[in-house]
Each structure stands twice: as structure tokens, then as C-alpha cells.
Design an enzyme around this catalytic site. Structure first.
Site, PDB file in Angstrom:
ATOM      1  CG  ASP A 233      -2.060   0.923   1.193  1.00 43.37           C
ATOM      2  OD1 ASP A 233      -2.063   1.793   0.313  1.00 43.37           O
ATOM      3  OD2 ASP A 233      -2.962   0.792   2.031  1.00 43.37           O
ATOM      4  CG  ASP A 234      -0.270   4.957  -0.176  1.00 43.29           C
ATOM      5  OD1 ASP A 234      -1.097   4.425  -0.917  1.00 43.29           O
ATOM      6  OD2 ASP A 234      -0.479   6.037   0.395  1.00 43.29           O
TER       7      ASP A 234
ATOM      8  CB  CYS B 244      -6.471   3.249  -1.613  1.00 45.57           C
ATOM      9  SG  CYS B 244      -4.942   3.617  -0.735  1.00 45.57           S
TER      10      CYS B 244
ATOM     11  CG  ASP C 166      -2.197   0.839  -3.334  1.00 43.22           C
ATOM     12  OD1 ASP C 166      -1.043   1.267  -3.131  1.00 43.22           O
ATOM     13  OD2 ASP C 166      -3.168   1.135  -2.605  1.00 43.22           O
ATOM     14  CG  HIS C 167      -1.321   4.476  -5.287  1.00 43.31           C
ATOM     15  ND1 HIS C 167      -0.695   5.361  -4.433  1.00 43.31           N
ATOM     16  CD2 HIS C 167      -2.460   4.101  -4.642  1.00 43.31           C
ATOM     17  CE1 HIS C 167      -1.432   5.513  -3.342  1.00 43.31           C
ATOM     18  NE2 HIS C 167      -2.499   4.756  -3.436  1.00 43.31           N
TER      19      HIS C 167
END
Length: 486
Positions: free
Chosen positions: A43-44, A83, A254-255
Site C-alpha cells: 500500500d502506497d 487506493c 497499489d500506487h
């Protein structure tokens, strides 16, 4: 005595024969089985912050090992650096504009079939272990779902490691499991004895090397990456202990956190590493353009199914098997900026091939006067959005092959006008096919709002932005495009 010896030898040979036959049958059965599929999502985390992607100062040993044992993708993308929209693509095979989740905290359209329905129909159990961030439940009907679990002395909850290991031990049918970590997303660890030299800086953050607050945050981020590495190490140990080689394991994030909410590559380009023993060549690399919308089509083909016509993605299984086939000529990106804590009206769209990337910022300061409606309360927010991002031009064109950090805008380069015009027209065709609320005209600047009371409305304060009292609650229902499935 001789008779006993002969009997013993006969029994031994019989046991040996049965053992070999059973082993051979078991191997054959395993070969005939559909593979288990595991997708681990961090995540992130920036794609630049991995050892296998060039950052020697961060601890990502588990991901680096996966790259040594499998395939590393250098051109993998999500369409949105946020997200919920990013995850919705993985689960539906559709871009956010089409599946409906194009603003954070919004829902997928209720009539869409997601990975849960598709994979169940092919005989799989579909499991979510960790952070969800997608809705509605009617679209995402997991066979099993385990939420993150509390853990002492760490800033975020952990993935449910015990449940994951127990499931690997006891699974009776092929499964598709998404392990969705809350790391390294902030809140970060509080790191003492900071040293900027322990961090790697890039063109987008080199100017912050002397910023003590930034360095402290970045050090905490690195420590959170290391914590997620520990989680991943545990998961891989469980996989290697309890599952056979017919297991496709994919790692991604995710990014990027440094480009969150933007359509820059620092937000949209993602790490993507796949391991599948005896199928994927160890230590291999693919430079083909792939996208999160390609994940579900790939899983369907791996499981013996087919991509459906409503999906935007394509199967990348040929790449996993060693072919260098083009999967996508273009990938696309979306920026909404509404329904976040820093909500402003500044939508963008992006189209990218392997070399060039075109961005249109629809509410740029260059064109904001043409976007005004004549309604003072509405126009205040349109102007506010343009001024918030006043340094971002109406059009951007980058040679990302030679300028990976998008530092030199070539939109006005006379030698590249044909490239820009072609990409622009292809972008508009895609937008129309997606049912975009924007089009190729100047002066169309929609404001979105949820159907109910949930979400961030432009004329109300959030913890990060303040609205003048005279303009609070002045936007009316007919000033907005109401998103029905929000």
C-alpha cells in the site's frame, strides 16, 4: 528362513512399487490441477523504492528474491494513484471510469461481475486477507475474508498471518487469494538518529534532502517498507512449506506515494513481480506495457476461462510463459482530485505508450476562464482548483524513455506535434468508450457529488482545507453531477 526372506523381499518390493506408483500418480494429479493464485498487494510504495528496481538503500529482500526466482516487469501501471480506484481495476478488469470507482471511497457499479464471481465459476475459492477498501459487498463476495489484525509496537495493523498459513495447510480446492497489506502506508514508524545519507533521492524529491521533517517521514517510510518485507517473508515461507510448485505468486503495490493523486509515472507506475516455478523463467524481465486491468483476464486464462468482452484488460499469460508479445499499445490514467481531503476541481487524463506520454489537465489556469459557468458560487470552486495547480499546463507531452521523471514538457515542440495530436485523439476515443464525464471540449467542467451524504463536498471544510463561511453549503444539487452508486 529362506521362505521368510523371500516373503520379506516380496513385501519390500511391493511397498516400493506402490510407493513409486503413488508418487507418480500424485505428481500427475498435481500437474493436472489448476494452479493456486496469490496476489500480494502493498500500500502506497513507490516503484523506485525496491532493491530490484534500483534502490540499494531500502530493505526489500523478499521482493528482490521473488524477482530472482521469477519475472520483473518494468512497465506496469495502474490507472489511478489512489487506493480504492486502483484496487477496483485488479478485481474487475475494467478501468475506474467504466467500473464506477473513479473517486476515492466510492463504489464499483452494482451490476459488474468481479473476480469473486468469475473465479468461483471456474472452481476456485476466492479469498481476501487484509485491507479491502472496495465495495459494495454484492459485487465482492469473498468465500473467506480476514481483516487486518492488531499488533503491538507497530504503526499499522498486520495481515492475518495465522489465518493465511492455516488456509494453505487445509485448502481442498484451487484458490485465488489476495493478500492486501496496510504497509508501508502512513502512519510511519518513528525513526531516531536520522541521516539523509541513508535514503535515496530522485529528481522529484532531491530538493527536500535538507528538509528535516521530510527526511524524518521518509526514514519512517523506509522502516515501514522493511516491516512489510517481514510480512512478505512469512507469507513466502508458508507458500514454500505448504503449497506445491503449481502456484502463481504476484507481488505489487497499489500506487506510488510520491505521485499520489497525480497522473505522473511516480504515482501510476507500479512494481510487478511474478513467480511461477517451472512456468516463469527465473531472473527474467519484461519491458512490455501491462496494466492492472490485465490481472483478472490473466487469472481467468490461467484458470482455464476466457476474458469477457466488458473487460478492458488482456491476458498477460504469454509474457509469463516467456513470449515477448505486445499486450497493450497504450495504457491510460485518470486523476479526479475530488472526494479527497484536499478536494479541488482539477481533473486530468493520461495516455502513454512505451516512449511518449500525453496529459491533459482540463481545468488548467490556461483555460479556466472558458470553464466558468456564470454562477459565482460554482465559479469560485472552479477558479480555486485551477489556482491550486497553477503550475500544471493544459497539455503535457513527455519522452518518458529518455525523461523518466517527466521534467521536460515537449507539448510545444514542433517536431512532436504529430505525435501529440495522434495521442490526444486516441485519448478522446478511449474516454468516450469509457463513458467519461469529460470530453474533448473546453468549457465542460463537471463537479461530482455522492448521491447521499457520504463523501467530501466542495462547499464544506475537510481537515485539510477550509472554505469561506459565505460559500459553505451554497452548491445546490443541480450544480453537481450526482454519482448514483457512490
Amino acid at each position: 528362513m529362506k521362505i521368510f526372506s523371500k516373503i520379506s523381499m516380496f513385501v519390500f518390493l511391493a511397498i516400493l512399487f506402490l510407493s513409486c506408483n503413488t508418487s507418480s500418480t500424485q505428481k500427475k494429479n498435481n500437474d493436472d490441477q489448476k494452479p493456486n493464485i496469490i496476489f500480494y498487494l502493498a500500500d502506497d510504495q513507490d516503484v523506485y523504492d525496491y532493491g530490484c528496481y534500483g534502490n540499494e538503500k531500502v530493505n526489500t529482500s523478499a521482493v528482490d528474491l521473488l524477482a530472482e526466482e521469477g519475472m520483473r516487469f518494468t512497465n506496469a501501471f495502474t490507472a489511478q494513484a489512489i487506493c480504492a480506484p486502483s484496487r477496483s481495476q485488479i478485481f474487475t478488469g475494467q478501468y475506474p471510469l467504466k467500473n464506477g470507482c473513479f473517486a476515492n471511497h466510492t463504489a464499483t457499479k452494482p451490476d459488474i461481475k468481479s473476480v469473486t464471481e468469475h473465479m468461483k465459476s471456474l472452481g476456485y475459492e476466492v479469498v481476501l486477507a487484509g485491507k479491502s477498501h472496495v465495495k459494495p459487498n454484492s459485487v465482492y463476495q469473498w468465500d473467506k475474508e480476514w481483516e487486518p489484525v492488531p499488533k503491538e509496537n507497530v504503526p499499522r495493523e498486520y495481515i492475518p498471518l495465522d489465518s493465511i498459513e492455516n488456509y494453505f495447510k487445509t485448502a481442498k480446492k484451487p484458490f485465488c487469494m489476495f493478500i492486501t497489506s496496510k504497509y508501508p502506508h502512513g502512519k510511519y514508524f518513528d525513526v531516531k538518529n536520522l541521516n539523509a545519507e541513508d535514503l535515496k533521492f530522485y529528481p522529484f524529491n532531491a530538493h527536500k534532502k535538507s528538509d528535516k521533517a521530510y527526511v524524518k517521514s521518509r526514514a519512517g517510510y523506509y522502516r515501514s517498507i522493511a516491516e512489510d518485507n517481514t510480512q512478505l517473508e512469512n507469507v513466502l515461507k508458508f507458500v514454500d512449506t505448504h503449497l506445491d510448485k503449481n502456484t502463481l505468486f504476484i507481488y505489487s503495490a497499489d500506487h506510488g506515494v510520491s505521485g499520489k493523486f497525480t497522473v505522473k509515472d511516480i504515482g501510476l507506475r507500479v512494481p510487478f513481480v511474478a513467480r511461477w516455478p517451472e512456468v516463469i523463467k527465473a531472473g527474467s524481465t519484461s519491458n512490455q506495457l501491462i496494466h492492472y486491468t490485465d490481472v483478472l483476464p490473466t487469472f481467468l486464462e490461467v484458470a482455464g476461462g476466457k476474458t469477457t468482452q466488458d473487460m478492458d484488460g488482456k491476458s498477460m499469460l504469454p509474457l509469463l510463459k516467456g513470449k515477448d508479445d505486445e499486450i497493450n499499445t497504450y495504457v491510460y490514467g485518470v486523476r479526479t482530485n475530488q472526494n479527497i481531503l484536499n478536494s479541488e476541481i482539477f481533473p486530468s487524463r493520461m495516455i502513454r505508450d512505451k516512449r511518449f506520454k500525453y496529459i491533459r489537465n482540463f481545468n488548467s489556469i490556461e483555460v479556466v476562464d472558458k470553464n466558468l459557468t456564470g454562477k459565482p458560487n460554482v465559479d469560485f470552486f472552479i477558479k480555486r482548483g485551477a489556482e491550486k495547480f497553477k503550475n500544471e499546463p493544459f497539455e503535457e507531452l513527455y519522452d518518458v524513455e529518455n525523461d523518466p521523471f517527466e521534467e521536460k514538457n515537449l507539448a510545444q515542440n514542433p517536431e512532436l506535434q504529430a505525435v501529440k495530436e495522434q495521442m490526444k485523439q486516441d485519448l478522446f476515443v478511449w474516454m468516450k468508450a469509457q463513458g467519461d464525464i469529460l470530453d474533448d471540449s473546453v468549457g465542460n467542467m463537471p463537479i461530482i457529488t455522492p448521491k447521499g451524504k457520504k463523501g467530501f463536498k466542495l462547499d464544506q471544510d475537510t481537515p485539510r482545507r477550509k472554505i469561506p463561511d459565505s460559500l459553505k453549503d451554497t452548491l445546490k444539487k443541480d450544480d453537481y453531477i450526482v454519482i448514483e452508486h457512490w
